[in-house]
Design a protein around this motif. Structure first.
Motif, PDB file in Angstrom:
ATOM      1  N   SER A 132      -7.122   0.898  -1.959  1.00 52.50           N
ATOM      2  CA  SER A 132      -8.075   1.702  -1.193  1.00 52.50           C
ATOM      3  C   SER A 132      -7.426   2.282   0.054  1.00 52.50           C
ATOM      4  N   PHE A 133      -6.438   1.562   0.634  1.00 55.24           N
ATOM      5  CA  PHE A 133      -5.750   2.133   1.794  1.00 55.24           C
ATOM      6  C   PHE A 133      -4.839   3.278   1.377  1.00 55.24           C
ATOM      7  N   ALA A 134      -4.305   3.201   0.149  1.00 60.54           N
ATOM      8  CA  ALA A 134      -3.529   4.334  -0.363  1.00 60.54           C
ATOM      9  C   ALA A 134      -4.456   5.521  -0.613  1.00 60.54           C
ATOM     10  N   ALA A 135      -5.650   5.225  -1.133  1.00 62.31           N
ATOM     11  CA  ALA A 135      -6.621   6.290  -1.413  1.00 62.31           C
ATOM     12  C   ALA A 135      -7.099   6.968  -0.126  1.00 62.31           C
ATOM     13  N   ARG A 136      -7.087   6.194   0.972  1.00 58.94           N
ATOM     14  CA  ARG A 136      -7.448   6.758   2.281  1.00 58.94           C
ATOM     15  C   ARG A 136      -6.493   7.887   2.655  1.00 58.94           C
ATOM     16  N   GLU A 137      -5.217   7.712   2.329  1.00 57.11           N
ATOM     17  CA  GLU A 137      -4.234   8.746   2.644  1.00 57.11           C
ATOM     18  C   GLU A 137      -4.290   9.889   1.629  1.00 57.11           C
ATOM     19  N   LEU A 138      -4.464   9.522   0.358  1.00 51.84           N
ATOM     20  CA  LEU A 138      -4.340  10.513  -0.712  1.00 51.84           C
ATOM     21  C   LEU A 138      -5.538  11.448  -0.787  1.00 51.84           C
ATOM     22  N   GLN A 139      -6.705  10.939  -0.383  1.00 50.51           N
ATOM     23  CA  GLN A 139      -7.927  11.758  -0.386  1.00 50.51           C
ATOM     24  C   GLN A 139      -8.285  12.313  -1.753  1.00 50.51           C
ATOM     25  N   ILE A 140      -7.998  11.508  -2.799  1.00 50.78           N
ATOM     26  CA  ILE A 140      -8.457  11.844  -4.150  1.00 50.78           C
ATOM     27  C   ILE A 140      -9.699  10.996  -4.399  1.00 50.78           C
ATOM     28  N   PRO A 141     -10.764  11.556  -5.009  1.00 54.15           N
ATOM     29  CA  PRO A 141     -11.942  10.727  -5.308  1.00 54.15           C
ATOM     30  C   PRO A 141     -11.523   9.455  -6.039  1.00 54.15           C
ATOM     31  N   PHE A 142     -12.011   8.299  -5.555  1.00 56.49           N
ATOM     32  CA  PHE A 142     -11.389   7.024  -5.918  1.00 56.49           C
ATOM     33  C   PHE A 142     -12.375   6.054  -6.546  1.00 56.49           C
ATOM     34  N   PHE A 143     -12.030   5.544  -7.724  1.00 59.95           N
ATOM     35  CA  PHE A 143     -12.751   4.410  -8.299  1.00 59.95           C
ATOM     36  C   PHE A 143     -11.882   3.168  -8.124  1.00 59.95           C
ATOM     37  N   GLY A 144     -12.315   2.215  -7.295  1.00 58.30           N
ATOM     38  CA  GLY A 144     -11.549   0.980  -7.087  1.00 58.30           C
ATOM     39  C   GLY A 144     -11.877  -0.025  -8.172  1.00 58.30           C
ATOM     40  N   LEU A 145     -10.836  -0.584  -8.783  1.00 59.23           N
ATOM     41  CA  LEU A 145     -11.035  -1.502  -9.901  1.00 59.23           C
ATOM     42  C   LEU A 145     -10.482  -2.869  -9.555  1.00 59.23           C
ATOM     43  N   TYR A 146     -11.107  -3.926 -10.075  1.00 60.50           N
ATOM     44  CA  TYR A 146     -10.455  -5.211 -10.020  1.00 60.50           C
ATOM     45  C   TYR A 146     -10.392  -5.811 -11.418  1.00 60.50           C
ATOM     46  N   GLY A 147      -9.221  -5.889 -11.957  1.00 62.11           N
ATOM     47  CA  GLY A 147      -9.042  -6.531 -13.260  1.00 62.11           C
ATOM     48  C   GLY A 147      -7.865  -7.461 -13.186  1.00 62.11           C
ATOM     49  N   ALA A 148      -7.564  -7.925 -11.960  1.00 68.74           N
ATOM     50  CA  ALA A 148      -6.342  -8.696 -11.705  1.00 68.74           C
ATOM     51  C   ALA A 148      -5.172  -7.942 -12.348  1.00 68.74           C
ATOM     52  N   SER A 167       0.827  -1.197   0.000  1.00 72.69           N
ATOM     53  CA  SER A 167       0.000   0.000   0.000  1.00 72.69           C
ATOM     54  C   SER A 167       0.871   1.261   0.000  1.00 72.69           C
ATOM     55  N   LYS A 168       1.973   1.194   0.738  1.00 70.78           N
ATOM     56  CA  LYS A 168       2.888   2.347   0.768  1.00 70.78           C
ATOM     57  C   LYS A 168       3.527   2.578  -0.608  1.00 70.78           C
ATOM     58  N   MET A 169       3.825   1.487  -1.301  1.00 66.79           N
ATOM     59  CA  MET A 169       4.376   1.631  -2.652  1.00 66.79           C
ATOM     60  C   MET A 169       3.400   2.380  -3.559  1.00 66.79           C
ATOM     61  N   VAL A 170       2.109   1.997  -3.481  1.00 65.35           N
ATOM     62  CA  VAL A 170       1.098   2.667  -4.314  1.00 65.35           C
ATOM     63  C   VAL A 170       1.045   4.147  -3.966  1.00 65.35           C
ATOM     64  N   ARG A 171       0.957   4.400  -2.658  1.00 66.79           N
ATOM     65  CA  ARG A 171       0.837   5.780  -2.183  1.00 66.79           C
ATOM     66  C   ARG A 171       2.007   6.614  -2.693  1.00 66.79           C
ATOM     67  N   GLU A 172       3.210   6.085  -2.544  1.00 67.66           N
ATOM     68  CA  GLU A 172       4.392   6.850  -2.948  1.00 67.66           C
ATOM     69  C   GLU A 172       4.464   7.000  -4.465  1.00 67.66           C
ATOM     70  N   ALA A 173       4.070   5.963  -5.201  1.00 70.54           N
ATOM     71  CA  ALA A 173       4.094   6.061  -6.667  1.00 70.54           C
ATOM     72  C   ALA A 173       3.131   7.146  -7.130  1.00 70.54           C
ATOM     73  N   VAL A 174       1.919   7.158  -6.540  1.00 72.10           N
ATOM     74  CA  VAL A 174       0.931   8.164  -6.930  1.00 72.10           C
ATOM     75  C   VAL A 174       1.428   9.555  -6.558  1.00 72.10           C
ATOM     76  N   ARG A 175       1.891   9.707  -5.314  1.00 71.97           N
ATOM     77  CA  ARG A 175       2.387  11.013  -4.868  1.00 71.97           C
ATOM     78  C   ARG A 175       3.507  11.521  -5.754  1.00 71.97           C
ATOM     79  N   ASN A 176       4.435  10.611  -6.055  1.00 71.44           N
ATOM     80  CA  ASN A 176       5.595  10.964  -6.853  1.00 71.44           C
ATOM     81  C   ASN A 176       5.194  11.380  -8.269  1.00 71.44           C
ATOM     82  N   ALA A 177       4.240  10.648  -8.844  1.00 69.94           N
ATOM     83  CA  ALA A 177       3.788  10.981 -10.202  1.00 69.94           C
ATOM     84  C   ALA A 177       3.121  12.359 -10.216  1.00 69.94           C
ATOM     85  N   ILE A 178       2.304  12.624  -9.183  1.00 72.71           N
ATOM     86  CA  ILE A 178       1.618  13.919  -9.120  1.00 72.71           C
ATOM     87  C   ILE A 178       2.632  15.055  -8.958  1.00 72.71           C
TER      88      ILE A 178
END
Lengths: 118, 150, 338
Positions: free
Chosen positions: C95-111, C58-69
């Motif tokens: 979704s736990f990354a989205a909890r920190e980021l507070q960006i409106p979130f669409f959760g997807l599952y496509g494996a 989850s931290k990897m996602v959070r940091e990747a998103v933050r870094n890209a932004i």
């Protein structure tokens, strides 16, 4: 001599497991289950005794040996105590291994953490 | 894909996949399983001989041996060595009782983060549980049959 | 027919969104692979300083998103939507990354198809005029996937040669209404395909029919051919699945063998890294795209790429109940203009 016999008997039992794993879709858990059950059956009909006699640890250390001990224990207790022995004998004979696995399993889980594979 | 072609390929797919599958290192796997399995049994034999020479009664030696081998499997799992052995040895390290021990210790360690009751306690038997279920049940059946045939 | 729809399964974006920045994080094993120089953050520790594999992912996602932004010189509140998902139960990493980021979130599952699924939906969202900026992100972690789908890490099992290695990594891309590209121009959404493969150790074979079908559909819908692309690259088929896909596409009349590869084949050194058939996981196509491919597009080494992330839609339950493994593949065309 003991060591050569144990090596050959133990190695052969493991080899059978490997062939099952590579040539069929047997998962490790299924191999464990079938080997233990096979050990129980072979122990019950007396086929495993000569293998243990010949291979010693080579026959008792692999899981069929665990099944063999279960069957032997059940039969021994039935002889001594009657029908209730069917329920007491197996676990009694293998209690050391099972209790050790549970106890050491718990202990190791407290001490160590899993590591990523490389 | 066109419908017709799709159905044809679907029917043949198992064969197509089978042809493309890499050949497993079958001979090497077998040699490794034989050698490692044999060596683990020799370690067992060594402990067996040692316990006998210490004067432990013959019928009790198997108990000592089981406990020691299980400890060895558990300890190597804890150190993170057993999975490396297993990668090469396959059934050679799964089939000996050390492998039974590994299958109890590895989930116990893995699920510690879910707590000591539902993590360690409950998950300990996810792989080894069936071994006990089938082993013990069949020994009970053997005992009952023996009782009636005796 | 819908205004922007092309053929059966493809959308042509009228105002192609620009991918204005990307970010990639990878684990230690990926940092030793052939693409290592293209990744932004290389972890030395699989736990990323956290207490569990799930927290680390989850931290990897959070940091990747933050870094890209950050690389896009934006703030999280500038982003209208976050499209993302992952492999873990109930997509907790995202979704736990989205909890920190507070960006409106669409959760997807496509494996493992989530990278192109999120890029597709994000691009259509911008083209539709619903947003100025969206972020698309996904992740996978070897250790969290292993304990969920296979065995505990310390279990001494042996992997068959068809098995693949889940990539530890996360990739995020920021899409904008305006920008200098590269642009997402076409989106081909896959059907779920199942040719009856049941072996969970052979995901490449299970997903190959879906990959082949999406490639063929894309060609038919757009009129493109393999020669219109510099590179056609699938998500995580591995060596086995890649060869099967070439084969299946060829049997349907197209030859893609000259400019086709797979992210799972490229990310590891298959000879020396002990990964058997190659890499897999959501993170596989995510970091190869956000790291390597995006770089090549920016440097004009590649002009037009068809990226097809591939997913195996199985669960531990379905495998145990003896179900076969359905596959899915989503394609997006990413190109530089001019």
């Amino acid at each position: 001599m003991d060591y050569i016999r144990a090596f050959i008997v133990g190695g052969t039992i493991c080899l059978i497991g490997q062939i099952l794993m590579d040539k069929t879709s047997f998962t490790p858990a299924r191999i464990l289950v079938s080997f233990v059950t096979a050990g129980v059956i072979l122990g019950a009909i007396g086929i495993y005794d000569p293998i243990v006699e010949y291979g010693k640890a080579g026959a008792t250390v692999p899981l069929p040996g665990f099944g063999y001990a279960l069957a032997k224990g059940a039969i021994k207790d039935v002889k001594e105590m009657g029908i209730i022995g069917a329920f007491t004998g197996g676990i009694k004979a293998t209690a050391a291994g099972i209790a050790a696995a549970i106890f050491f399993g718990y202990l190791m889980a407290i001490i160590f953490n899993p590591r990523a594979k490389s | 894909m066109e419908k017709k072609m799709e159905e044809k390929l679907k029917k043949d797919f198992e064969k197509i996949v089978h042809k493309k599958n890499p050949t497993s290192k079958f001979v090497k796997d077998c040699v490794m399983a034989f050698v490692v399995g044999g060596l683990i049994c020799d370690i067992g034999q060594f402990f067996m001989n040692t316990f006998l020479s210490l004067g432990i009664p013959k019928e009790d030696v198997s108990y000592y041996n089981a406990a020691v081998m299980v400890f060895l499997g558990a300890f190597l799992t804890g150190l993170g060595v057993y999975d490396d052995i297993g990668k090469h040895a396959g059934a050679g390290s799964i089939v000996p009782i050390t492998g039974f021990s590994n299958s109890i210790v590895s989930p116990a360690m893995e699920f510690k983060r879910e707590g000591y009751v539902f993590g360690v306690g409950a998950k300990m038997f996810v792989i080894a549980g069936p071994v006990l279920v089938y082993g013990i049940s069949s020994s009970v059946i053997v005992g009952i049959i023996y009782y009636f045939l005796k | 027919m819908a205004e922007k729809k092309l053929g059966l399964q493809t959308v042509k974006l009228k105002n192609p969104p620009s991918i204005i920045s990307t970010s990639s994080i990878v684990g230690p094993k990926e940092s030793e692979g052939p693409l290592r120089e293209y990744f932004d953050i290389k972890l030395e520790d699989d736990l990323f300083g956290e207490k569990s594999w799930e927290k680390a992912e989850s931290k990897m996602v959070r940091e990747a998103v933050r870094n890209a932004i950050e690389k896009a010189k934006l703030k999280p509140q500038d982003i209208d939507y976050y499209f993302g998902g992952d492999l873990l139960n109930q997509i907790i990493s995202s979704s736990f990354a989205a909890r920190e980021l507070q960006i409106p979130f669409f959760g997807l599952y496509g494996a493992c198809s989530t990278m192109t699924e999120s890029l597709s939906l994000g691009a259509m969202n911008i083209d539709g005029g619903y947003s100025d900026y969206v972020v698309a992100a996904t992740s996978s972690h070897f250790c969290s996937a292993e304990r969920q789908f296979r065995f505990p890490l310390e279990h001494g099992n042996q992997r068959p040669p068809t098995s693949q290695w889940t990539v530890t990594g996360s990739g995020a891309a920021v899409l904008a209404k305006k920008g200098n590209g590269p642009y997402i121009t076409y989106v081909t959404t896959g059907r779920v395909m199942d040719f009856g493969i049941k072996d969970a150790n052979n995901m490449g074979a299970a997903m190959a029919p879906a990959a082949a079908d999406t490639i063929l559909r894309h060609f038919k819908d757009t009129g493109f051919d393999a020669k219109d692309y510099d590179l056609i690259i699938t998500g995580d088929l591995g060596k086995v699945g890649r060869d099967l896909t070439v084969d299946l596409v060829f049997k349907n009349g197209y030859d893609i063998s000259s400019n086709f590869t797979d992210c799972g084949v490229e990310i590891f050194d298959l000879e020396n890294q002990d990964v058997h058939a190659g890499g897999s996981g959501c993170g596989c196509s995510a970091v190869v795209f956000c790291g390597y491919l995006y770089n090549q597009l920016l440097n004009k080494n590649l002009k037009k790429v068809l990226l097809i992330s591939t997913g195996a839609l199985l669960s531990p339950t379905s495998t145990m109940q003896g179900e076969s493994i359905p596959g899915i593949a989503h394609g997006v065309t990413i190109e530089r203009m001019g």
